[in-house]
Design an enzyme around this catalytic site. Sequence first.
Site, PDB file in Angstrom:
ATOM      1  N   GLN A 160      -5.526  -9.041  -2.076  1.00 41.26           N
ATOM      2  CA  GLN A 160      -5.613  -8.002  -1.037  1.00 41.26           C
ATOM      3  C   GLN A 160      -7.063  -7.744  -0.637  1.00 41.26           C
ATOM      4  OE1 GLN A 160      -3.733  -7.791  -3.790  1.00 41.26           O
ATOM      5  NE2 GLN A 160      -1.898  -6.562  -3.492  1.00 41.26           N
ATOM      6  N   ASN A 203      -3.155   2.117 -10.226  1.00 43.67           N
ATOM      7  CA  ASN A 203      -3.556   1.384  -9.014  1.00 43.67           C
ATOM      8  C   ASN A 203      -3.461  -0.108  -9.320  1.00 43.67           C
ATOM      9  OD1 ASN A 203      -4.473   1.391  -6.253  1.00 43.67           O
ATOM     10  ND2 ASN A 203      -6.457   0.683  -6.981  1.00 43.67           N
ATOM     11  N   LYS A 204      -3.757  -0.889  -8.318  1.00 40.89           N
ATOM     12  CA  LYS A 204      -3.660  -2.353  -8.410  1.00 40.89           C
ATOM     13  C   LYS A 204      -4.271  -2.879  -9.697  1.00 40.89           C
ATOM     14  CE  LYS A 204      -1.943  -4.483  -6.349  1.00 40.89           C
ATOM     15  NZ  LYS A 204      -0.556  -4.906  -6.749  1.00 40.89           N
ATOM     16  N   ASP A 242      -1.484   4.286  -6.347  1.00 43.62           N
ATOM     17  CA  ASP A 242      -0.047   4.275  -6.068  1.00 43.62           C
ATOM     18  C   ASP A 242       0.684   5.459  -6.678  1.00 43.62           C
ATOM     19  OD1 ASP A 242      -0.906   1.397  -5.683  1.00 43.62           O
ATOM     20  OD2 ASP A 242       1.119   1.461  -4.856  1.00 43.62           O
ATOM     21  N   GLY A 249       0.857  -1.175   0.000  1.00 41.52           N
ATOM     22  CA  GLY A 249       0.000   0.000   0.000  1.00 41.52           C
ATOM     23  C   GLY A 249       0.898   1.231   0.000  1.00 41.52           C
ATOM     24  N   ALA A 250       0.608   2.164  -0.917  1.00 45.39           N
ATOM     25  CA  ALA A 250       1.549   3.256  -1.169  1.00 45.39           C
ATOM     26  C   ALA A 250       1.947   4.055   0.084  1.00 45.39           C
ATOM     27  CB  ALA A 250       0.979   4.167  -2.251  1.00 45.39           C
ATOM     28  N   ARG A 262      10.390  -1.340  -4.571  1.00 43.61           N
ATOM     29  CA  ARG A 262       9.200  -1.443  -5.452  1.00 43.61           C
ATOM     30  C   ARG A 262       9.127  -0.154  -6.282  1.00 43.61           C
ATOM     31  NH1 ARG A 262       3.663  -3.563  -3.053  1.00 43.61           N
ATOM     32  NH2 ARG A 262       3.370  -4.156  -5.225  1.00 43.61           N
TER      33      ARG A 262
END
Length: 352
Positions: free
Chosen positions: A203, A254-255, A244, A53-54, A96
């Site tokens: 998640q 995002n994811k 993110d 998670g950012a 990351r």
Amino acid sequence: MSDTVQALLWRDAPQGGFLQMIDQTRLPAVFEYLNYDSAESVAEGIRGMVVRGAPAIGVAAAYGVALEALRLCNTDSAHDFAAALEKGFSKLAASRPTAVNLFWALKRMRVCWQRHATLTPSALAAALLAEAKFIHEEDIRINRAIGAHGAALLPDGARVLTHCNAGALATAGHGTALGVIRSAVSAGKNISVIADETRPFLQGARLTAWEMVQENIPVTLITDNMAGHLMARGEIDAVIVGTDRVAANGDVANKIGTYMVAVLAHRHQIPFYVACPLSTIDLALASGDLIPIEERAREEVTGYRDYQWAAQGVSVRNPSFDVTPAELVSALVTEKAVIHRPDTKQVAALFD
Ligand code: MRU
């Protein structure tokens, strides 16, 4: 410090202290904090998604720098201390690539280092730790402000789909997307959550569902491919996700799977909201196609943990994020303001 689960905890100790992070790879089956005492170990925790998670990645990286400085305190030569601390920064930066909060936090820590460059190593380490603690506490305040702004967007009785986990686990506390939901619930609204499972790392199924169950916020789990069906039947009133990295024009990374949900929401005229702190906005990138997209291990797609279900020898892609163009975003919810239909001008105005 926070009224929600705390993904990260700083523990003071005579020799300086250490960081604890909930092992999010094992939730919800096992709730366990792991201990971290160096930049390298924190970088490994970020890469292995013990913390994810950012905003949480940013806070972890800040503590990683402080831990490294504490670890190096007894280095005699100032030159050796600086060279070793610089290595710590590099390890964390390589952990990351997509969440810009990581680089934002490292920049804050570097500015702190520069501001205190003339101090002794132990005084500098104390200053870096104070900065990391400040970033940690500040993130909770920011999430509460995001929640307060965003809660007004959700009508009483709303059934809200969320993708991935943008909750307390993904931040220092309260959460961004789930923070908006929490704030709406605290304001007395009857909100129910539809969590999609979020293949391949799950998640949604493992973390979002767990967070909501902990707080008795009604939550229903679906697989990712059920969202269109529920939308077509009128069973989803709004979508809210985290991000993110937001490009200067309002495109959001995002994811993986977020783009698919945004397209479906557009098709069904369902508002698609994105919640994030200003630290997630990267004005250096003009548009979303410039956002680096992490590719993760094939094993995340071919099976789960030790169990492999895919055919041996199959080739695999595993991009971990996708980019949703700004035109599909109904509003961007930040701690400063909510901007509807984000574009370059409105995003820039957030920083005025
Ligand atoms: O790969 P992850 O679990 O780190 O991805 C997390 C997300 O995509 C979140 O939605 C994003 O970081 C926002 S967290 C408030």
